[in-house]
Design an enzyme around this catalytic site. Structure first.
Site, PDB file in Angstrom:
ATOM      1  N   LYS A  85     -31.673  33.582   2.823  1.00 37.81           N
ATOM      2  CA  LYS A  85     -32.312  33.676   4.136  1.00 37.81           C
ATOM      3  C   LYS A  85     -32.777  35.112   4.433  1.00 37.81           C
ATOM      4  O   LYS A  85     -32.395  36.059   3.736  1.00 37.81           O
ATOM      5  CB  LYS A  85     -31.326  33.183   5.208  1.00 37.81           C
ATOM      6  CG  LYS A  85     -30.953  31.693   5.051  1.00 37.81           C
ATOM      7  CD  LYS A  85     -30.168  31.183   6.263  1.00 37.81           C
ATOM      8  CE  LYS A  85     -29.801  29.722   6.103  1.00 37.81           C
ATOM      9  NZ  LYS A  85     -29.159  29.177   7.338  1.00 37.81           N
ATOM     10  N   GLU A 122     -34.969  18.193  -0.236  1.00 38.42           N
ATOM     11  CA  GLU A 122     -35.200  19.626  -0.039  1.00 38.42           C
ATOM     12  C   GLU A 122     -35.904  20.260  -1.240  1.00 38.42           C
ATOM     13  O   GLU A 122     -36.751  21.135  -1.083  1.00 38.42           O
ATOM     14  CB  GLU A 122     -33.866  20.324   0.245  1.00 38.42           C
ATOM     15  CG  GLU A 122     -33.287  19.927   1.608  1.00 38.42           C
ATOM     16  CD  GLU A 122     -31.924  20.537   1.883  1.00 38.42           C
ATOM     17  OE1 GLU A 122     -31.399  21.278   1.024  1.00 38.42           O
ATOM     18  OE2 GLU A 122     -31.382  20.274   2.972  1.00 38.42           O
ATOM     19  N   TYR A 138     -35.933  21.699   8.571  1.00 37.11           N
ATOM     20  CA  TYR A 138     -34.738  21.440   9.383  1.00 37.11           C
ATOM     21  C   TYR A 138     -34.967  20.293  10.379  1.00 37.11           C
ATOM     22  O   TYR A 138     -34.336  20.282  11.442  1.00 37.11           O
ATOM     23  CB  TYR A 138     -34.332  22.706  10.123  1.00 37.11           C
ATOM     24  CG  TYR A 138     -33.645  23.745   9.251  1.00 37.11           C
ATOM     25  CD1 TYR A 138     -32.432  23.451   8.624  1.00 37.11           C
ATOM     26  CD2 TYR A 138     -34.176  25.010   9.073  1.00 37.11           C
ATOM     27  CE1 TYR A 138     -31.773  24.395   7.841  1.00 37.11           C
ATOM     28  CE2 TYR A 138     -33.521  25.968   8.294  1.00 37.11           C
ATOM     29  CZ  TYR A 138     -32.329  25.648   7.684  1.00 37.11           C
ATOM     30  OH  TYR A 138     -31.674  26.587   6.917  1.00 37.11           O
ATOM     31  N   HIS A 161     -28.653  29.040   2.547  1.00 36.38           N
ATOM     32  CA  HIS A 161     -28.599  27.595   2.799  1.00 36.38           C
ATOM     33  C   HIS A 161     -28.366  26.900   1.471  1.00 36.38           C
ATOM     34  O   HIS A 161     -28.873  27.342   0.439  1.00 36.38           O
ATOM     35  CB  HIS A 161     -29.926  27.100   3.392  1.00 36.38           C
ATOM     36  CG  HIS A 161     -30.041  25.593   3.371  1.00 36.38           C
ATOM     37  ND1 HIS A 161     -29.520  24.815   4.376  1.00 36.38           N
ATOM     38  CD2 HIS A 161     -30.533  24.741   2.443  1.00 36.38           C
ATOM     39  CE1 HIS A 161     -29.720  23.527   4.063  1.00 36.38           C
ATOM     40  NE2 HIS A 161     -30.331  23.469   2.895  1.00 36.38           N
ATOM     41  N   ASN A 171     -26.874  33.603   8.420  1.00 35.32           N
ATOM     42  CA  ASN A 171     -25.705  33.306   7.570  1.00 35.32           C
ATOM     43  C   ASN A 171     -26.039  33.339   6.078  1.00 35.32           C
ATOM     44  O   ASN A 171     -25.398  32.667   5.274  1.00 35.32           O
ATOM     45  CB  ASN A 171     -25.030  31.992   8.001  1.00 35.32           C
ATOM     46  CG  ASN A 171     -25.885  30.772   7.763  1.00 35.32           C
ATOM     47  OD1 ASN A 171     -27.072  30.880   7.448  1.00 35.32           O
ATOM     48  ND2 ASN A 171     -25.285  29.599   7.892  1.00 35.32           N
TER      49      ASN A 171
HETATM   50  P1  CMP Z   1     -27.927  25.818   7.238  1.00 37.46           P
HETATM   51  O1  CMP Z   1     -26.969  25.412   6.187  1.00 37.46           O
HETATM   52  O2  CMP Z   1     -29.172  26.485   6.791  1.00 37.46           O
HETATM   53  O3  CMP Z   1     -28.328  24.519   8.081  1.00 37.46           O
HETATM   54  C1  CMP Z   1     -28.692  24.588   9.452  1.00 37.46           C
HETATM   55  C2  CMP Z   1     -28.478  25.946  10.037  1.00 37.46           C
HETATM   56  O4  CMP Z   1     -28.444  25.995  11.443  1.00 37.46           O
HETATM   57  C3  CMP Z   1     -27.133  26.480   9.616  1.00 37.46           C
HETATM   58  O5  CMP Z   1     -27.172  26.804   8.237  1.00 37.46           O
HETATM   59  C4  CMP Z   1     -26.950  27.632  10.580  1.00 37.46           C
HETATM   60  O6  CMP Z   1     -27.534  28.840  10.099  1.00 37.46           O
HETATM   61  C5  CMP Z   1     -27.754  27.181  11.809  1.00 37.46           C
HETATM   62  N1  CMP Z   1     -26.907  26.914  12.978  1.00 37.46           N
HETATM   63  C6  CMP Z   1     -26.944  27.569  14.149  1.00 37.46           C
HETATM   64  N2  CMP Z   1     -26.050  27.080  15.013  1.00 37.46           N
HETATM   65  C7  CMP Z   1     -25.414  26.066  14.389  1.00 37.46           C
HETATM   66  C8  CMP Z   1     -24.367  25.171  14.759  1.00 37.46           C
HETATM   67  N3  CMP Z   1     -23.800  25.191  15.962  1.00 37.46           N
HETATM   68  N4  CMP Z   1     -23.950  24.263  13.833  1.00 37.46           N
HETATM   69  C9  CMP Z   1     -24.530  24.203  12.606  1.00 37.46           C
HETATM   70  N5  CMP Z   1     -25.522  25.033  12.210  1.00 37.46           N
HETATM   71  C10 CMP Z   1     -25.956  25.959  13.082  1.00 37.46           C
END
Ligand code: CMP
Length: 140
Positions: free
Chosen positions: A10, A127, A50, A116, A113
């Site tokens: 990311k 995906e 998403y 993914h 974070n």
């Molecule tokens: P990712 O695995 O990329 O999939 C969805 C993303 O939404 C997740 O990582 C997080 O970076 C983001 N996100 C933000 N808030 C939340 C939440 N409350 N629960 C899950 N994903 C979240």
């Protein structure tokens, strides 16, 4: 069994110049990069990726973050690749991620974070096809 999974490094991790360190963790865990490219996502491309989160309160921030800078998308191949990648990544919220995981070491917040990874064989298939044509995947 041998599986493929989609990984995204990311914008936060790209900005930290941590692309190589993250891919190195995949390789050390016997996951092979069989496709890779750097992209700057726009709202449509990130929002479509998403789409399952469209109604969630964090959707707008998520798309805003994912379009804030370049990402590196990869297809990883290996034994049990989907679960293995999720173990290497650690919990979605870096505050809950186990020590030594990618998110514990590189991530700051639940949006920023670092990585993914696909969460099931069905999402991996969708995906991977979302970012790569069959002619862009190069098994060894
Ligand atoms: P990712 O695995 O990329 O999939 C969805 C993303 O939404 C997740 O990582 C997080 O970076 C983001 N996100 C933000 N808030 C939340 C939440 N409350 N629960 C899950 N994903 C979240």
């Amino acid at each position: 069994a041998t599986q493929r999974t989609l990984s995204i490094i990311k914008p936060d991790a790209v900005a930290k110049n941590a692309i190589g360190e993250i891919i190195s963790r995949f390789e050390k865990a016997d996951l092979q990069v069989v496709a890779a490219k750097m992209l700057k996502l726009d709202d449509d491309k990130a929002g479509g990726f998403y789409a399952e989160h469209k109604e969630r309160p964090f959707f707008k921030d998520l798309v805003g973050f994912m379009t804030s800078g370049p990402v590196v998308v990869q297809v990883l191949e290996g034994e049990d690749a989907i679960a293995k990648n999720r173990e290497l990544m650690g919990a979605t919220n870096p505050k809950e991620a186990a020590p030594g995981t990618i998110r514990a070491d590189f991530a700051e917040t639940i949006d920023a974070n670092a990585v993914h990874g696909s969460d099931s064989p069905e999402s991996a298939e969708r995906e991977i096809a979302y970012f790569f044509g069959a002619d862009e995947i190069c098994p060894r």
